[in-house]
Design an enzyme around this catalytic site. Structure first.
Site, short mmCIF file in Angstrom:
data_model
loop_
_atom_site.label_atom_id
_atom_site.label_comp_id
_atom_site.label_asym_id
_atom_site.label_seq_id
_atom_site.Cartn_x
_atom_site.Cartn_y
_atom_site.Cartn_z
N ASP A 9 37.43 32.94 47.76
CA ASP A 9 38.86 32.86 48.06
C ASP A 9 39.17 33.50 49.41
OD1 ASP A 9 39.72 31.66 45.56
OD2 ASP A 9 39.21 33.57 44.63
N HIS A 18 33.60 39.76 42.41
CA HIS A 18 33.56 38.68 41.41
C HIS A 18 32.68 39.14 40.27
CE1 HIS A 18 33.34 34.79 39.50
NE2 HIS A 18 34.13 34.27 40.41
#
Length: 399
Positions: free
Chosen positions: A341, A294
């Site tokens: 996720d 990320h």
């Protein structure tokens, strides 16, 4: 948070809404100083210097070139952590009901009553969404449900903060309760427990509900993500809160945003069938490794770490636990760690939820954050977003 705290390059870029290259230009021009931290190779920057530069650049930028600022007091991503009104989301997630977090985002107050909706509204929304074709995803029902909830609310055009805060619990309840049932009664009647019944036919457990509630908390807001920007632009036109949420759902449905969870779910399924190395190789061949890394969390997504810790406490089947561990280990060789996720997809596999569960969890959770941003945007000048198009087409015909 102390002004002596340091930001990474990615955090500065996110905070100033600029590209990393622009930061280097600021440094070379003496507008921003780097800070060297012993033992680290990356540059860091003082929070106070970044805030001073933000104030200066926004004050001197020509009005015609400036995009209106989207300031928020709701969520801050800094120092490798996610904060809701100053509180660490990852620390809140395992021990705080989602309803309490939603109320905190909206009002800055923690106590929250149970979220309930009108039985008539829920039934009408359920009936309307049931007419979708058989191939429709569970996520596809949500825009229909929100539209029905809007039509049933005579106060939807009252944009006062108290009214918006008052309708939000019923909206979230309707979004959950109007989904078709998949399982039987859960140990409690909280929003996470009711959502569980719509996502899996397995009996709810205390540990499972704790993990699902934590997922909702961790996904409730993430500063100015693409869907949140869509929500705020809609709210700036004074679209009602339901319409603004519909704008968010549209943006969330993109494969690079909320819908990425389905790809991660399939990747874990491939690892179960073929082994993690083969699954990783195939996904890399297709262009990327969903669920890992990320930009805003170079040291690892704290949301993913917090949720995976709760998923690990579930009674995972041996093959699933091995597949998850192997995927994480294989990805680590590329220097990337699992993000939220991946953790949500692992939760879905562990609890018998389908491939579309992650999208629904994301949408229900993020609606809480969207409402907070809607309330903020209604306090700003109306219709304030108007960017230059940067036209690149053919020149106009001469008269």
């Amino acid at each position: 948070m102390s002004e002596d705290q340091l930001l990474t390059t990615a955090e500065v870029a996110h905070r100033l809404r600029i590209k990393p290259e622009t930061i280097y230009a600021y440094v070379s021009r003496g507008l921003l100083d780097r800070v060297k931290v012993p033992g680290e190779r990356i540059s860091r920057f003082r929070l106070v210097d970044v805030e001073r530069l933000a104030a200066r650049t926004q004050a001197t930028r020509p009005e015609r070139d400036a995009a209106p600022a989207m300031r928020t007091g709701t969520t801050l991503i800094a120092y490798g952590r996610l904060h809701y009104r100053g509180l660490d989301a990852a620390r809140l997630a395992p021990v705080t009901p989602f309803e309490e977090i939603a109320r905190w985002l909206w009002t800055g107050e923690r106590p929250a009553k149970p979220f309930v909706a009108s039985a008539e509204t829920v039934e009408r929304a359920r009936q309307a969404s049931s007419h979708l074709p058989a191939q429709a995803r569970l996520f596809d029902r949500l825009p229909v449900i929100v539209a029905v909830a809007a039509a049933m609310d005579p106060l939807r055009f009252d944009l006062a903060p108290a009214t918006v805060t008052g309708l939000a619990p019923a909206l979230l309840s309707t979004m959950v309760d109007a989904l078709p049932l998949a399982g039987e009664a859960a140990p409690d009647d909280g929003l996470a427990a009711r959502l569980w019944l719509r996502l899996t036919d397995r009996p709810a457990s205390v540990a499972g509900l704790r993990a699902l509630n934590a997922a909702l908390v961790l996904l409730a807001d993430h500063d100015l993500a693409a869907s949140t920007i869509a929500v705020r632009v809609a709210a700036s036109t004074r679209a009602n809160p339901y319409a603004a949420v519909l704008a968010g759902l549209g943006a969330l449905d993109g494969p690079m945003h909320g819908a990425v969870g389905s790809s991660v779910y399939r990747m874990i399924g491939a690892a179960l069938r073929e082994g993690a190395p083969a699954a990783v190789a195939e996904w890399l061949r297709s262009g990327g490794l969903p669920g890992f890394g990320h930009l805003l969390y170079p040291a690892g997504d704290p949301r993913g770490a917090a949720l995976l810790e709760l998923v690990a406490a579930l009674p995972l089947e041996g093959e699933l636990r091995r597949a998850v561990d192997d995927l994480i280990a294989t990805a680590a060789r590329r220097g990337v760690l699992p993000n939220v996720d991946f953790a949500v997809a692992a939760l879905a596999h562990a609890t018998g939820m389908g491939p579309g569960a992650g999208e629904v969890i994301f949408a229900i959770a993020r609606t809480a954050g969207w409402v907070a941003h809607v309330i903020e945007e209604y306090t700003q000048p109306a219709n304030r977003f108007r960017w230059s198009s940067g036209y690149t087409g053919p020149p106009p015909e001469s008269a």
